[in-house]
Design an enzyme around this catalytic site. Sequence first.
Site, PDB file in Angstrom:
ATOM      1  CB  CYS A   7      -6.375  31.082   6.747  1.00  0.00           C
ATOM      2  SG  CYS A   7      -5.512  32.411   7.542  1.00  0.00           S
ATOM      3  CD  GLU A   8      -2.501  26.229   8.389  1.00  0.00           C
ATOM      4  OE1 GLU A   8      -1.255  26.204   8.500  1.00  0.00           O
ATOM      5  OE2 GLU A   8      -3.278  25.909   9.284  1.00  0.00           O
TER       6      GLU A   8
ATOM      7  CE1 TYR B  50       1.527   6.637   1.625  1.00  0.00           C
ATOM      8  CE2 TYR B  50       2.698   6.753  -0.459  1.00  0.00           C
ATOM      9  CZ  TYR B  50       2.405   6.082   0.714  1.00  0.00           C
ATOM     10  OH  TYR B  50       2.968   4.859   0.953  1.00  0.00           O
TER      11      TYR B  50
ATOM     12  CD  GLU C  82       5.739  -4.540   3.905  1.00  0.00           C
ATOM     13  OE1 GLU C  82       6.116  -3.369   4.168  1.00  0.00           O
ATOM     14  OE2 GLU C  82       5.734  -5.443   4.739  1.00  0.00           O
TER      15      GLU C  82
HETATM   16  C1  LIG Z   1       4.452   3.235   3.690  1.00  0.00           C
HETATM   17  C2  LIG Z   1       4.886   1.832   3.753  1.00  0.00           C
HETATM   18  C3  LIG Z   1       4.985   1.059   2.597  1.00  0.00           C
HETATM   19  C4  LIG Z   1       4.711   1.612   1.223  1.00  0.00           C
HETATM   20  O1  LIG Z   1       5.617   2.579   0.816  1.00  0.00           O
HETATM   21  P1  LIG Z   1       5.582   3.112  -0.704  1.00  0.00           P
HETATM   22  O2  LIG Z   1       6.665   4.105  -0.744  1.00  0.00           O
HETATM   23  O3  LIG Z   1       4.241   3.709  -0.927  1.00  0.00           O
HETATM   24  O4  LIG Z   1       5.826   1.946  -1.591  1.00  0.00           O
HETATM   25  C5  LIG Z   1       5.349  -0.264   2.728  1.00  0.00           C
HETATM   26  N1  LIG Z   1       5.622  -0.816   3.942  1.00  0.00           N
HETATM   27  C6  LIG Z   1       5.529  -0.098   5.076  1.00  0.00           C
HETATM   28  C7  LIG Z   1       5.829  -0.751   6.374  1.00  0.00           C
HETATM   29  C8  LIG Z   1       5.175   1.232   5.034  1.00  0.00           C
HETATM   30  O5  LIG Z   1       5.104   1.943   6.166  1.00  0.00           O
END
Ligand SMILES: *Cc1c(COP(=O)(O)O)cnc(C)c1O
Length: 418
Positions: free
Chosen positions: A346-347, A375, A277
Site C-alpha cells: 500500500c504505497e 542492490y 571497489e
Molecule cells: C557503494 C560503494 C562502492 C560500490 O559502488 P558500485 O557502484 O556498486 O560499484 C564502492 N566503494 C564505496 C565506498 C561505496 O560506498
Amino acid sequence: MGPFEYRDHELHCEGVALAKIAEEVGTPVYVYSRGEIERAYRAFDAALEGIPHEICYAVKANSTLGVLGVLVQLGAGADIVSIGEMYRWLRAGGDPAHVVFSGVGKTETEMKTALGAGIGAFNVESGEELTVLDRVAQSAGKRARVSIRVNPDVDAETHPYISTGLKTNKFGVTMGEARELFRSAAKMRGIEVVGVDCHIGSQLTKTSPFTDAIARLVELVQQLAKDGVKLRHVDIGGGLGIDYGKGETIPTPAEYGMAVRTALKPLTSLGITLFTEPGRVLVGQAGALVTRVLYRKHNEAKHFTIVDAAMNDLMRPALYGSFHPIDPVENPDRPKITTDVVGPICETGDFFARDRSLPALEPGELVSIGACGAYGSAMASNYNTRPRAPEVLVSGSSFTVIRTRETYEQLVANERLG
Ligand SMILES: *Cc1c(COP(=O)(O)O)cnc(C)c1O
C-alpha cells in the site's frame, strides 16, 4: 549471449528454465548466474592487466553468502561498510588481509573488531575518525593501516542519491584538508598511512568523472611525496555502471581500464598499487527477480499488472526511480500493451515499471525483472511483514538454493509481548 536467454520461447538462466526454479522454490525468487559473475569479474580484472591492482568487491551490492563465496573463489578482496559485512565476508571464506573498511560512521567497537581481524586498511573519512582510530589502535597495541578518503569534488553525473564525490556530500575530506591530515596521520603512533581513497558515486555512465577524480588524487600523491609521505596504494572506489536496458551507453570495463591506466600514468615510477571497489558491475547483470502475475486492473487512465514481488524485495525503482528490464518468462512474442507493473504494498512507490510497453501479461504467469543482482536482495526488507525472497545460484544446468525463503517464525524470533 547474456546469462538470461530464451530457449524455445522459455526464459532460462544459463541452462535452467526460470519456470523450473519458480515451481520448486516459489515466487518471488532471486536467481543469479554464477557464470555471469565469473565473466564480469574476469573482464574487470583483465581490463586492469599490467597495472598492479587489487579488486575489493563492494559487499553491500550483494552480500548473500553464496554470492560472496563465488567472489572469494575468484580471488577478490572486499570493500566493507560495516562489521556485519566483514562477518559475512569471513563466513564466506574471505581473507581479512584483503578487506578495506569504508564509511563515514565507524564506531569504536567496529574499529576494534576490524583491527583484531587484521583487515587490510581503514578508509578514514574525517579528522575526528582518524583521532579515534589512532586511540583505539594504540590501546589495542596495534597500528591501523589507513587510507584517507578524499572528496575530489567532481560531478559523477548520476542519480543524486548515489553521487558521493561532491563538496555537498558527507563523504571524505576536502582536497584542501587532505594534505594536512596526511601529515598529521603520518605522525600518529597508532596509524600507518598506506593510501589515498575516493569513491565518487555509483552507476556512472562516463569515464570522465573517474579520470577527473584520479587527476586530483595524482596531484595529491605527488604533493605528499614531496612532504615525505609515501603511499602504497591509490583506491579509486567503485561506481562503473551497467546497462539496465534503457538505451544508455555505458563504458565497458576495458574502456574504463584504458581511461584509468592513462590517468594513473604520472604515478608509474612511484610503485603504487591500484585498489578498486566495484560492486554493481560485478554482480548487477547476474541477477533477476522472478515474480508471478496476480491480477490485472484498469481504469480510464491506466492499466496495472499486479505481481507478487514488491518494493520490499526490490527497492531501487521506489528509491531512485530506476528502470529495470521486464520480460515474460514464457512466449515473449505477443501483442504489447502499456502497463504499470506494481506490487501488493500500500504505497504508490511500490512499482517496478511505469507506462511500460510489455507483452500483455496474464494472471498466473511468470515475469522476470532483470539486472537485479546488485542492490536488490541486499536492500530487501520485511516491510508489510513479507518474508524476504529466497535466492538461487545457477551454474550450468543445475541450481542451488543459497538462501531459503524466510519463515514467519524467523520474522518474529527477536520479539516479545511487552
Ligand atoms: C557503494 C560503494 C562502492 C560500490 O559502488 P558500485 O557502484 O556498486 O560499484 C564502492 N566503494 C564505496 C565506498 C561505496 O560506498
